[in-house]
Scaffold this active site. Structure first.
Site, PDB file in Angstrom:
ATOM      1  CD  GLU A  79      37.133  44.010  26.547  1.00  0.00           C
ATOM      2  OE1 GLU A  79      38.271  43.609  26.232  1.00  0.00           O
ATOM      3  OE2 GLU A  79      36.843  44.354  27.693  1.00  0.00           O
ATOM      4  CG  ASP A  80      41.186  41.167  25.662  1.00  0.00           C
ATOM      5  OD1 ASP A  80      40.124  41.614  26.171  1.00  0.00           O
ATOM      6  OD2 ASP A  80      42.267  41.157  26.273  1.00  0.00           O
ATOM      7  CG  ASP A 125      37.115  36.754  33.537  1.00  0.00           C
ATOM      8  OD1 ASP A 125      36.625  35.622  33.588  1.00  0.00           O
ATOM      9  OD2 ASP A 125      37.936  37.166  34.384  1.00  0.00           O
ATOM     10  CG  PHE A 143      44.902  33.317  33.215  1.00  0.00           C
ATOM     11  CD1 PHE A 143      44.273  34.523  33.481  1.00  0.00           C
ATOM     12  CD2 PHE A 143      46.183  33.340  32.687  1.00  0.00           C
ATOM     13  CE1 PHE A 143      44.914  35.732  33.230  1.00  0.00           C
ATOM     14  CE2 PHE A 143      46.839  34.545  32.430  1.00  0.00           C
ATOM     15  CZ  PHE A 143      46.191  35.739  32.705  1.00  0.00           C
ATOM     16  NE  ARG A 200      49.527  43.168  26.603  1.00  0.00           N
ATOM     17  CZ  ARG A 200      48.399  43.214  27.304  1.00  0.00           C
ATOM     18  NH1 ARG A 200      47.311  42.663  26.816  1.00  0.00           N
ATOM     19  NH2 ARG A 200      48.360  43.804  28.477  1.00  0.00           N
TER      20      ARG A 200
HETATM   21  P1  IMP Z   1      36.070  41.470  32.969  1.00  0.00           P
HETATM   22  O1  IMP Z   1      35.896  42.909  33.331  1.00  0.00           O
HETATM   23  O2  IMP Z   1      36.092  40.582  34.189  1.00  0.00           O
HETATM   24  O3  IMP Z   1      35.085  40.975  31.931  1.00  0.00           O
HETATM   25  O4  IMP Z   1      37.536  41.313  32.424  1.00  0.00           O
HETATM   26  C1  IMP Z   1      37.864  41.722  31.187  1.00  0.00           C
HETATM   27  C2  IMP Z   1      39.330  41.968  31.016  1.00  0.00           C
HETATM   28  O5  IMP Z   1      40.140  41.175  31.897  1.00  0.00           O
HETATM   29  C3  IMP Z   1      39.719  41.559  29.625  1.00  0.00           C
HETATM   30  O6  IMP Z   1      39.587  42.611  28.721  1.00  0.00           O
HETATM   31  C4  IMP Z   1      41.151  41.101  29.796  1.00  0.00           C
HETATM   32  O7  IMP Z   1      42.025  42.194  29.639  1.00  0.00           O
HETATM   33  C5  IMP Z   1      41.234  40.590  31.201  1.00  0.00           C
HETATM   34  N1  IMP Z   1      41.123  39.099  31.238  1.00  0.00           N
HETATM   35  C6  IMP Z   1      40.042  38.375  31.575  1.00  0.00           C
HETATM   36  N2  IMP Z   1      40.273  37.051  31.491  1.00  0.00           N
HETATM   37  C7  IMP Z   1      41.554  36.923  31.086  1.00  0.00           C
HETATM   38  C8  IMP Z   1      42.393  35.792  30.766  1.00  0.00           C
HETATM   39  O8  IMP Z   1      42.007  34.596  30.851  1.00  0.00           O
HETATM   40  N3  IMP Z   1      43.643  36.078  30.343  1.00  0.00           N
HETATM   41  C9  IMP Z   1      44.123  37.358  30.228  1.00  0.00           C
HETATM   42  N4  IMP Z   1      43.375  38.446  30.484  1.00  0.00           N
HETATM   43  C10 IMP Z   1      42.102  38.236  30.912  1.00  0.00           C
HETATM   44 MG    MG Z   2      41.237  43.602  27.937  1.00  0.00          MG
END
Ligand code: IMP
Ligand code: MG
Length: 180
Positions: A105-106, A109, A158, A171
Site C-alpha cells: 500500500e502507498d 490512513d 494530506f 503521483r
Molecule cells: P484508508 O482506507 O483510509 O486507510 O485510505 C487509504 C487510501 O486512501 C490510500 O491507499 C490512499 O489511496 C488514500 N489516501 C489516504 N491518505 C492520503 C493522503 O494523504 N494523500 C493521498 N491519498 C491518501
Molecule cells: Mg491507495
C-alpha cells in the site's frame, strides 16, 4: 519530475516532507527486512492501485529473492478525504492459494481499505498475508489490523507524491509533499 521544496497541484500548495534520497534509503531497508522472511518463499507482492505503483516498483527491486507481482484496484478516496466506502475497481486475478502474499500500500490512513480487503483475501486461502505500507498516519487509524512493514509514520496531514495523488495530480513527484 521536479525536486523543488514547494510545488502546486491543482489549486493547492504543498511543501517537501520526505526527500527522494530519504525515501530510497528507507525502501532499501524494507527490502532487507523482507529478505529475512521471504527470500526463499517466492512471495506475491500484491500492490493496491493506483497509489502503490511507485513504491511497488522500488520495494520489489529491493527484495532479493524470486517473487511475483500483481495488482488490485480499490478506491475509497475522493479529493482530499476518505469516503468510507471501499469499492473494488479491478479485482484479484492471481491465484494466491497456498502462496505468501505481501499486500503493498502507498498509505494507510483510516485503515478502512485494508480492513475490508483482508477477509476477502483470506477467503482465497493464502499461506500467509502481510501488509507493507510506505506511509502510515498513526493518528488517523480507525480500523485496527496488523501492519508488518511500515516505511514512515507521518502526521495526520494530506500528502502527495511517490505515487500518492491529489485528484489524480502529482503521483510522479519523487518526494513526498505535505499540504501547506
Ligand atoms: P484508508 O482506507 O483510509 O486507510 O485510505 C487509504 C487510501 O486512501 C490510500 O491507499 C490512499 O489511496 C488514500 N489516501 C489516504 N491518505 C492520503 C493522503 O494523504 N494523500 C493521498 N491519498 C491518501
Ligand atoms: Mg491507495
Amino acid at each position: 519530475m521536479t525536486k523543488s521544496q514547494t510545488i502546486k497541484a491543482h489549486d493547492l500548495s504543498f511543501e517537501l516532507m520526505l526527500s527522494e534520497e530519504k525515501i530510497l534509503a528507507r525502501v532499501e531497508e524494507m527490502g532487507k527486512e523482507l529478505n529475512e522472511r521471504y527470500v526463499s518463499k517466492n512471495p506475491i507482492f500484491l500492490g493496491v492501485l493506483n497509489g502503490a505503483f511507485i513504491f511497488m516498483a522500488d520495494l520489489a527491486r529491493a527484495f532479493e529473492g524470486p517473487c511475483e507481482v500483481s495488482f488490485i484496484k480499490l478506491s475509497s478516496y475522493s479529493g482530499l478525504e476518505s469516503t468510507g466506502d471501499v469499492a473494488t475497481v479491478i479485482g484479484l486475478t492471481t491465484d494466491v492459494e497456498n502462496r505468501h502474499v505481501i499486500v503493498v500500500e502507498d498509505i494507510i490512513d483510516t485503515g478502512k481499505t485494508m480492513h475490508d480487503f483482508l477477509p476477502v483475501l483470506k477467503k482465497m486461502n493464502p499461506a500467509s498475508v502481510a501488509f507493507a505500507t510506505f506511509l502510515l498516519k498513526p493518528d488517523a487509524i480507525k480500523y485496527e489490523f496488523p501492519i508488518d512493514y511500515i516505511g514512515f509514520e507521518i502526521p495526520n496531514k494530506f500528502v502527495i507524491g511517490y505515487g500518492l495523488d491529489y485528484s489524480e495530480a502529482a503521483r510522479n513527484l519523487r518526494g513526498i509533499y505535505q499540504l501547506k
